[in-house]
Design a protein around this motif. Structure first.
Motif, short mmCIF file in Angstrom:
data_model
loop_
_atom_site.label_atom_id
_atom_site.label_comp_id
_atom_site.label_asym_id
_atom_site.label_seq_id
_atom_site.Cartn_x
_atom_site.Cartn_y
_atom_site.Cartn_z
N GLY A 1 43.25 46.56 38.87
CA GLY A 1 42.70 46.95 37.58
C GLY A 1 41.73 48.09 37.63
N GLY A 2 41.70 48.78 38.76
CA GLY A 2 40.76 49.89 38.89
C GLY A 2 39.64 49.59 39.86
N GLY B 1 33.04 41.16 33.66
CA GLY B 1 34.18 42.01 33.42
C GLY B 1 35.13 42.03 34.59
N THR C 1 38.61 44.18 34.49
CA THR C 1 39.21 44.26 33.16
C THR C 1 38.62 45.40 32.36
OG1 THR C 1 37.57 42.77 32.25
CG2 THR C 1 39.61 41.79 33.04
N LEU C 2 37.78 46.18 33.00
CA LEU C 2 37.04 47.18 32.24
C LEU C 2 37.83 48.44 32.00
CD1 LEU C 2 33.68 46.53 33.97
CD2 LEU C 2 34.42 45.84 31.72
N HIS C 3 39.03 48.53 32.54
CA HIS C 3 39.85 49.70 32.27
C HIS C 3 40.99 49.33 31.36
CE1 HIS C 3 37.91 52.33 35.20
NE2 HIS C 3 38.40 53.24 34.43
N GLY C 4 40.72 48.45 30.42
CA GLY C 4 41.76 48.02 29.50
C GLY C 4 42.15 49.15 28.57
N GLY C 5 43.33 49.07 28.02
CA GLY C 5 43.71 50.09 27.05
C GLY C 5 45.19 50.26 26.89
#
Lengths: 101, 467
Positions: free
Chosen positions: A13-14, A66, A97-101
Motif C-alpha cells: 500500500g505504499g 492508518g 491505507t494512506l494512499h487510498g484513491g
C-alpha cells in the motif's frame, strides 16, 4: 530465553517506499531473553529494516494510525495487537491505507 | 435489485462489546466461521461473511440512490489506488453475475496520468502506465488513459454547466428498469443474449478499446516535453502543498469531465471511501468550502449539469477496502502522489488526515460519525443546476458562487471574455492562491478570512476577567 524465529515481513500500500521499495523481507529474529511479540518486532524493524522517515511508520510503540497489520492474513485486533507472541514461520503484513484513491 | 434498507444489525449485547475481540470468538454474522477481520468497534467477520458484507454495501449504496439507470454509460475514475481498484472490481463482478441482480450499466474506465504534477521521472511514469495497462486489459472495459498535460488543450466548454433534465422520479426509475428487463426478454428470445452489456444494440462498444479515435492525441503517444514542462512550471508556481493538492484536484476533475462529455458518459464514479470523505469534509471546512460540503462529500454531485459524479464506495472504510483487496487479490498499482512522504504539517489535507486517523484510533466511531453527519447535509435548492439559468460559478471548482458577485474577484468588469487566451495570475487570500492559468478571466471564490471580532469585545477592557 526465546529461540531464533524465522518470519516473513511484508509491506504494501505504499509502506514499501520506506523500505527501499522492497515488499517482502524474510527475516530471522535472533534469540533473546524476552519472547518475541509485535512490540519487539516493531523495534527490531525500526532498527534494522526501516530506511527513512520512521515517524511515517511507527508512532510511539505502535504503528502509525492508518497502517493495518495482518498476522497470517488475519486482523491483528483479533490476536492481541502488540501483545501477540510471534511464532516460527508467521507472516506479518503491514498495509498502509494512506494512499487510498 | 438490492433490498432497500437492509442492513447488518449490531449484535445485541447487554454489556458493551469487548474492546479487543479474541480469535476464540466466532464470526458475528454466521456464528460459525473463524473471524479474520474486525469491522467497526468489535464486529469480527469471517472471510465469506466479510465478502458478502462488502459486496452488499456496494450494491446497497447504488440501489438506495437509484441514480444509475439501466443501460447508462458510466465512467469509472481509476487512479490505480486501492479504493478505485476495489470499485472497478466490484463493477466487474457485479456486471458478470448471471442473475436478475446483475448491475445494468455500461462502464468505461478513465485513468489520469499525474506523474508530471508529482515530479515523477519519465521512466517511472512509463513503468506505472505499463502496469496500469496490464490491469486495464484484464478488466476488459473500454478505457481511456489521459495525461494531465492534456488539461492545456481543454476547450472552455469544460467550465460550463450544461442544464440537464431533472432527475427522474421514483416512478421513472422503476419504469426504466421494467422496460429494460422487457427488452432483455425480447432479445433473449431472439437468441441474441450472449453479451449482456451490448444488449441494447444502440451502441457498439469495441472491447477492449485502446485507441480513442476522437482524441487527436492517442494515449500511446506520451505528452510532449514542452507540455510536461509547462505543467511542472504551473505546479511549481503554486506556493503551498495545500493549494497544489486543490489545483490537482480541480484539473483532474476538468479532465475527467471532458473525457466523459466527449465519449457520451452521463455518470462518473469515483472511488472515494468513507475515511477519505470524512477527512475531505473536515479539510473542506478548514479550506472555507463549508457551503459546498453536500456536493463535495455527498453520494451524487450534479454541479456540472450533464455529467453527474457518484461515489459508490462512500460507505466503505479504508480498512475494509485494504482487507478486501488483500484477501481477494484485487490488483492495484501504487504510484507516488503529491503528498507522499510529506511531513504531517505539510498541508491542511495531511494535518486533517493525521488528526482524523489518530482520533479514529482511540475512538473507533469517529469516521462513521463524521460520515453520518455528511449524509445529513442537504443541497440548497437555489444552487441546483436544474433550477434555471446558472448563476456565476467558480472557475476552478465550478460550484455556484455563494457570495455576492459584487464582492467576487472579477478581473475584468463586464463585457464578454476576451477571445485571446492569456495567462491570468491571480492572488487570492487562501483557497486558490498563486495560480497561473490560461483562459478567460472569471469570478472566483474568495477564501474565508479570519472570523470578524464581535463589536465591543476587547480583552483588556473586559471587567469580568481578573488580572
Amino acid at each position: 530465553m526465546a529461540a531464533p524465529l524465522s518470519v516473513e515481513v511484508e509491506f504494501g500500500g505504499g509502506a514499501e517506499l520506506l523500505f527501499d521499495g522492497v515488499k517482502k523481507h524474510q527475516v530471522t529474529l535472533p534469540g533473546q531473553e524476552e519472547p518475541w511479540d509485535i512490540r519487539n518486532l516493531l523495534v527490531w524493524i525500526k532498527k534494522n529494516l526501516l530506511k527513512e522517515r520512521p515517524e511515517l511508520f511507527i508512532q510511539g510503540d505502535s504503528v502509525r494510525p492508518g497502517i493495518l497489520v495482518l498476522i497470517n492474513d488475519a486482523d491483528w485486533e483479533l490476536l492481541g495487537e502488540l501483545d501477540y507472541q510471534l511464532q516460527d514461520q508467521d507472516s506479518i503484513l503491514f498495509i498502509s491505507t494512506l494512499h487510498g484513491g | 435489485m438490492c433490498q432497500v434498507g437492509e442492513d447488518y444489525a449490531e449484535p445485541a449485547s447487554e454489556e458493551p462489546p469487548p474492546r479487543q475481540p479474541g480469535r476464540e470468538q466466532k464470526c458475528v454474522k454466521c456464528k460459525e466461521g473463524l473471524p479474520v477481520v474486525v469491522i467497526r468497534a468489535g464486529d469480527a467477520f469471517c472471510r465469506d461473511c466479510f465478502k458478502a458484507f462488502y459486496i452488499h454495501k456496494f450494491r446497497a449504496v447504488l440501489g438506495k440512490n437509484r441514480l444509475i439507470f439501466p443501460g447508462e454509460k458510466v465512467l469509472l475514475a481509476w487512479s490505480g489506488g486501492p479504493s478505485s481498484s476495489s470499485m472497478v472490481w466490484q463493477v466487474l463482478e457485479g456486471l458478470s453475475r448471471e442473475s436478475a441482480k446483475r448491475l445494468r450499466f455500461v462502464p468505461g474506465i478513465v485513468c489520469i496520468d499525474e506523474g508530471a504534477a508529482c515530479g515523477l521521472s519519465p521512466e517511472a511514469r512509463a513503468k506505472a502506465l505499463a502496469e496500469m495497462k496490464l490491469i486495464l486489459q484484464t478488466v476488459g472495459f473500454p478505457w481511456h488513459v489521459v495525461a494531465l498535460e492534456e488539461v492545456f488543450d481543454l476547450p472552455p466548454s469544460v467550465l460550463r454547466c450544461f442544464a440537464q433534465e431533472p432527475v427522474g422520479t421514483e416512478g421513472a426509475y422503476k419504469a426504466a428498469v421494467d422496460s429494460f428487463l422487457q427488452q432483455q426478454h425480447v432479445l433473449g428470445a431472439e437468441g441474441a443474449g450472449d453479451s449482456p452489456s451490448l444488449a441494447q444494440g444502440e451502441e457498439q462498444l469495441s472491447w477492449p478499446c485502446t485507441q480513442d479515435p476522437q482524441n487527436p492525441q492517442s494515449p500511446d503517444r506520451p505528452p510532449t516535453a514542452a507540455q510536461t514542462e509547462a505543467l511542472s512550471r504551473l505546479f511549481d508556481s503554486v506556493k503551498t502543498l495545500t493549494a497544489k493538492e486543490e489545483l490537482l484536484q480541480a484539473l483532474r476533475t476538468h479532465l475527467i469531465l471532458h473525457v466523459a462529455r466527449t465519449h457520451g458518459y452521463s455518470k462518473v464514479m469515483t472511488g472515494d471511501s468513507c475515511t477519505r470523505l470524512a477527512i475531505k469534509l473536515m479539510t473542506s471546512l478548514a479550506l472555507g468550502r463549508g457551503a459546498f460540503l453536500a456536493w463535495d462529500t455527498g453520494f451524487s454531485d450534479e454541479r456540472h449539469g450533464d455529467v453527474v459524479v457518484v461515489r459508490p464506495m462512500r460507505e466503505h472504510t479504508l480498512k475494509e477496502v485494504a482487507f478486501y483487496n488483500h484477501l481477494f487479490a484485487v490488483p492495484s498499482v501504487f504510484t507516488p502522489a503529491l503528498d507522499t512522504k510529506a511531513p504531517e504539517k505539510a498541508s491542511i489535507h495531511r494535518l486533517m488526515e493525521a488528526f482524523m486517523l489518530r482520533l479514529q484510533d482511540q475512538f473507533p466511531s469517529t469516521v462513521s460519525t463524521v460520515y453520518r453527519t455528511s449524509e445529513k447535509l442537504v443541497k440548497a435548492p437555489r444552487d441546483g443546476c436544474a433550477a434555471g439559468p446558472p448563476g456565476p460559478r467558480c472557475l476552478l471548482c465550478m460550484c455556484a458562487l455563494d457570495i455576492d458577485t459584487a464582492g467576487a474577484a472579477l478581473l475584468s468588469q463586464g463585457g464578454p471574455p476576451s477571445p485571446r487566451h492569456r495567462a491570468a495570475v491571480l492572488r487570492l487570500p487562501c483557497e486558490h492562491e498563486g495560480l497561473a492559468l490560461p483562459g478567460p478571466p472569471a469570478a472566483l471564490h474568495l477564501g474565508r478570512g479570519p472570523a470578524p471580532q464581535p463589536e465591543g469585545l476587547h480583552r483588556a477592557a473586559d471587567p469580568g476577567v481578573p488580572g
